[in-house]
Design a protein around this motif. Structure first.
Motif, mmCIF file in Angstrom:
data_model
loop_
_atom_site.group_PDB
_atom_site.id
_atom_site.type_symbol
_atom_site.label_atom_id
_atom_site.label_comp_id
_atom_site.label_asym_id
_atom_site.label_seq_id
_atom_site.Cartn_x
_atom_site.Cartn_y
_atom_site.Cartn_z
ATOM 1 N N ALA A 172 39.054 37.307 38.221
ATOM 2 C CA ALA A 172 39.073 36.715 39.562
ATOM 3 C C ALA A 172 39.652 37.762 40.501
ATOM 4 O O ALA A 172 40.819 38.154 40.380
ATOM 5 C CB ALA A 172 39.925 35.453 39.579
ATOM 6 N N LEU A 173 38.820 38.256 41.422
ATOM 7 C CA LEU A 173 39.237 39.272 42.399
ATOM 8 C C LEU A 173 39.391 38.609 43.761
ATOM 9 O O LEU A 173 38.651 37.680 44.093
ATOM 10 C CB LEU A 173 38.181 40.377 42.507
ATOM 11 C CG LEU A 173 37.682 41.015 41.213
ATOM 12 C CD1 LEU A 173 36.607 42.045 41.528
ATOM 13 C CD2 LEU A 173 38.820 41.640 40.445
ATOM 14 N N ALA A 174 40.329 39.111 44.565
ATOM 15 C CA ALA A 174 40.487 38.623 45.936
ATOM 16 C C ALA A 174 39.300 39.097 46.758
ATOM 17 O O ALA A 174 38.978 40.291 46.769
ATOM 18 C CB ALA A 174 41.789 39.129 46.534
ATOM 19 N N LEU A 175 38.631 38.178 47.436
ATOM 20 C CA LEU A 175 37.483 38.527 48.263
ATOM 21 C C LEU A 175 37.877 39.495 49.382
ATOM 22 O O LEU A 175 37.113 40.382 49.748
ATOM 23 C CB LEU A 175 36.855 37.261 48.855
ATOM 24 C CG LEU A 175 35.631 37.440 49.746
ATOM 25 C CD1 LEU A 175 34.501 38.144 49.000
ATOM 26 C CD2 LEU A 175 35.158 36.096 50.272
ATOM 27 N N ALA A 176 39.071 39.368 49.893
ATOM 28 C CA ALA A 176 39.511 40.188 51.026
ATOM 29 C C ALA A 176 39.661 41.672 50.685
ATOM 30 O O ALA A 176 39.311 42.533 51.486
ATOM 31 C CB ALA A 176 40.834 39.658 51.568
ATOM 32 N N ASP A 177 40.176 41.978 49.457
ATOM 33 C CA ASP A 177 40.480 43.375 49.167
ATOM 34 C C ASP A 177 40.139 43.827 47.746
ATOM 35 O O ASP A 177 40.377 44.971 47.392
ATOM 36 C CB ASP A 177 41.955 43.668 49.448
ATOM 37 C CG ASP A 177 42.906 42.811 48.630
ATOM 38 O OD1 ASP A 177 42.460 42.124 47.695
ATOM 39 O OD2 ASP A 177 44.114 42.830 48.946
ATOM 40 N N GLY A 178 39.595 42.945 46.914
ATOM 41 C CA GLY A 178 39.215 43.319 45.562
ATOM 42 C C GLY A 178 40.352 43.339 44.558
ATOM 43 O O GLY A 178 40.138 43.649 43.391
ATOM 44 N N ARG A 179 41.542 42.987 44.993
ATOM 45 C CA ARG A 179 42.702 42.997 44.095
ATOM 46 C C ARG A 179 42.479 41.983 42.976
ATOM 47 O O ARG A 179 41.999 40.882 43.203
ATOM 48 C CB ARG A 179 43.964 42.656 44.901
ATOM 49 C CG ARG A 179 45.232 42.588 44.144
ATOM 50 C CD ARG A 179 46.395 42.271 45.105
ATOM 51 N NE ARG A 179 46.104 41.206 46.047
ATOM 52 C CZ ARG A 179 46.354 39.917 45.805
ATOM 53 N NH1 ARG A 179 46.883 39.528 44.678
ATOM 54 N NH2 ARG A 179 46.056 38.998 46.722
ATOM 55 N N VAL A 180 42.845 42.347 41.732
ATOM 56 C CA VAL A 180 42.705 41.429 40.610
ATOM 57 C C VAL A 180 43.757 40.332 40.756
ATOM 58 O O VAL A 180 44.954 40.615 40.763
ATOM 59 C CB VAL A 180 42.862 42.152 39.258
ATOM 60 C CG1 VAL A 180 42.806 41.156 38.111
ATOM 61 C CG2 VAL A 180 41.767 43.203 39.093
ATOM 62 N N ARG A 181 43.308 39.097 40.882
ATOM 63 C CA ARG A 181 44.229 37.952 40.985
ATOM 64 C C ARG A 181 44.616 37.455 39.606
ATOM 65 O O ARG A 181 45.748 37.118 39.355
ATOM 66 C CB ARG A 181 43.601 36.842 41.805
ATOM 67 C CG ARG A 181 43.248 37.240 43.233
ATOM 68 C CD ARG A 181 44.313 36.921 44.248
ATOM 69 N NE ARG A 181 44.524 35.511 44.418
ATOM 70 C CZ ARG A 181 43.857 34.708 45.244
ATOM 71 N NH1 ARG A 181 42.919 35.200 46.026
ATOM 72 N NH2 ARG A 181 44.145 33.432 45.319
ATOM 73 N N TYR A 182 43.631 37.340 38.698
ATOM 74 C CA TYR A 182 43.932 36.982 37.321
ATOM 75 C C TYR A 182 42.728 37.291 36.433
ATOM 76 O O TYR A 182 41.611 37.503 36.926
ATOM 77 C CB TYR A 182 44.369 35.514 37.181
ATOM 78 C CG TYR A 182 43.387 34.500 37.707
ATOM 79 C CD1 TYR A 182 42.348 34.018 36.914
ATOM 80 C CD2 TYR A 182 43.517 34.014 39.000
ATOM 81 C CE1 TYR A 182 41.460 33.066 37.423
ATOM 82 C CE2 TYR A 182 42.619 33.062 39.495
ATOM 83 C CZ TYR A 182 41.604 32.597 38.693
ATOM 84 O OH TYR A 182 40.721 31.669 39.182
ATOM 85 N N VAL A 183 42.990 37.316 35.123
ATOM 86 C CA VAL A 183 41.947 37.526 34.129
ATOM 87 C C VAL A 183 42.101 36.445 33.066
ATOM 88 O O VAL A 183 43.210 36.192 32.591
ATOM 89 C CB VAL A 183 42.062 38.922 33.453
ATOM 90 C CG1 VAL A 183 40.991 39.106 32.401
ATOM 91 C CG2 VAL A 183 42.008 40.034 34.487
ATOM 92 N N LEU A 184 41.004 35.780 32.732
ATOM 93 C CA LEU A 184 40.982 34.796 31.660
ATOM 94 C C LEU A 184 40.211 35.390 30.479
ATOM 95 O O LEU A 184 39.133 35.941 30.674
ATOM 96 C CB LEU A 184 40.287 33.504 32.105
ATOM 97 C CG LEU A 184 40.870 32.792 33.339
ATOM 98 C CD1 LEU A 184 39.953 31.655 33.748
ATOM 99 C CD2 LEU A 184 42.256 32.285 33.021
ATOM 100 N N GLY A 185 40.757 35.291 29.292
ATOM 101 C CA GLY A 185 40.081 35.821 28.111
ATOM 102 C C GLY A 185 40.532 37.219 27.794
ATOM 103 O O GLY A 185 41.595 37.672 28.232
ATOM 104 N N LEU A 186 39.720 37.913 27.017
ATOM 105 C CA LEU A 186 40.038 39.263 26.570
ATOM 106 C C LEU A 186 39.225 40.288 27.342
ATOM 107 O O LEU A 186 38.018 40.405 27.135
ATOM 108 C CB LEU A 186 39.721 39.410 25.069
ATOM 109 C CG LEU A 186 40.492 38.488 24.137
ATOM 110 C CD1 LEU A 186 39.934 38.593 22.728
ATOM 111 C CD2 LEU A 186 41.971 38.821 24.164
ATOM 112 N N PRO A 187 39.868 41.024 28.224
ATOM 113 C CA PRO A 187 39.127 42.031 28.984
ATOM 114 C C PRO A 187 38.791 43.177 28.090
ATOM 115 O O PRO A 187 38.026 43.954 28.171
ATOM 116 C CB PRO A 187 40.079 42.457 30.085
ATOM 117 C CG PRO A 187 41.419 42.092 29.612
ATOM 118 C CD PRO A 187 41.248 40.978 28.631
#
Length: 109
Positions: free
Chosen positions: A94-109
């Motif tokens: 889940a990336l922030a639409l405004a700046d692309g910052r990673v907000r969170y990751v679910l699962g195994l990246p």
């Protein structure tokens, strides 16, 4: 797979080691009211990237590498509310639409 090269007087090519060998497909492009978003794959070993391009100006708003731990197989890209969701076989970013910052990751990246 298609090569993604953005060309217009105000635009720059989407960054990659070699933009002509970066890959994407139609499941990896989505739009909001103000931007077009694309997930693309530079040549290995570079990580997959997501970019946001402003529809009004053609300017790239942001371009970020996804923090992946191993091989990546992208399965989707969607914008919803203030998030950009990138899915793979093993995770959701889940990336922030405004700046692309990673907000969170679910699962195994």
């Amino acid at each position: 797979m298609h090569a993604l090269v953005v060309r217009c007087p105000q635009c720059r090519e989407i960054p990659a080691v070699d933009p002509l060998v970066s890959r994407f497909d139609d499941q990896h492009v989505t739009m909001t009211d103000t931007a077009v978003l694309a997930l693309y794959l530079p040549p290995e070993p570079a990580p997959p990237r997501v970019t946001s391009i402003d529809l009004a100006t053609g300017e790239r708003q942001w371009d970020v590498a996804l923090p992946v731990g191993w091989r990546f197989t992208g399965t989707g890209l969607r914008a919803t509310g203030d998030l950009v969701l990138v899915t793979s076989w093993t995770a959701v970013w889940a990336l922030a639409l405004a700046d692309g910052r990673v907000r969170y990751v679910l699962g195994l990246p």
